[in-house]
Design an enzyme around this catalytic site. Structure first.
Site: not given
Length: 163
Positions: A11, A13, A20, A69
């Site tokens: 991922d 963030d 984010w 993501s």
């Protein structure tokens, strides 16, 4: 030699960087003259401290790396990977909104790697649950990606039955 995954997926963030990308920072991003990465307001943007070492370690082990993501800020996320000089580590990038199940189905189609041969690092429980149902070993991370988290994840992968 310990069995290694055939694909390590991250991922972005709160996994590679502590924010984010669609909320806390303002694209477009740029590299300033002092070498730091900044957003359009001049805010200094950083990765978690060991991210480059983590990706380098996987490269040394011969494990391909992918990004998964769900951000809506697709351009900004890709821009950050380029500015931080991380693009070279990622064989595949699946960056778009929606369920991460889609991201992993596409990664499987592109790579031919079975879900059972993948490892996934993410900070959000719902992604861990969704992707875990596919048979991917998912590692829930708390404070960003680190070498210790990577080592524990690879050990778990090696020891997990059916891999």
């Amino acid at each position: 030699m310990a069995r290694l995954p055939k694909l390590a997926v991250f991922d972005l963030d709160y996994t590679l960087w502590p924010f984010w990308v669609d909320t806390h920072v303002d694209p477009p991003f740029h590299k300033s003259s002092d070498g730091t990465v900044r957003d359009s307001r001049g805010q200094n943007i950083r990765l978690y401290p060991e991210v480059s070492k983590v990706l380098e370690r996987l490269q040394d082990l011969g494990v391909p790396v992918a990004a998964a993501s769900r951000t809506g800020e697709i351009e900004g996320a890709n821009q950050l990977l380029e500015l931080f000089d991380l693009v070279r580590y990622f064989a595949h990038r699946e960056i778009y909104p929606g369920s991460k199940v889609t991201h992993f189905e596409r990664l499987q189609q592109k790579t031919g790697v079975s879900f059972a041969q993948m490892i996934f690092f993410d900070d959000e429980k719902r992604n861990i649950v969704d992707v875990g149902k596919l048979g991917v070993l998912c590692i829930h991370i708390q404070n960003g990606m680190s070498l210790q988290t990577l080592a524990q994840g690879l050990e778990t992968f090696t020891n997990s039955a059916g891999h």
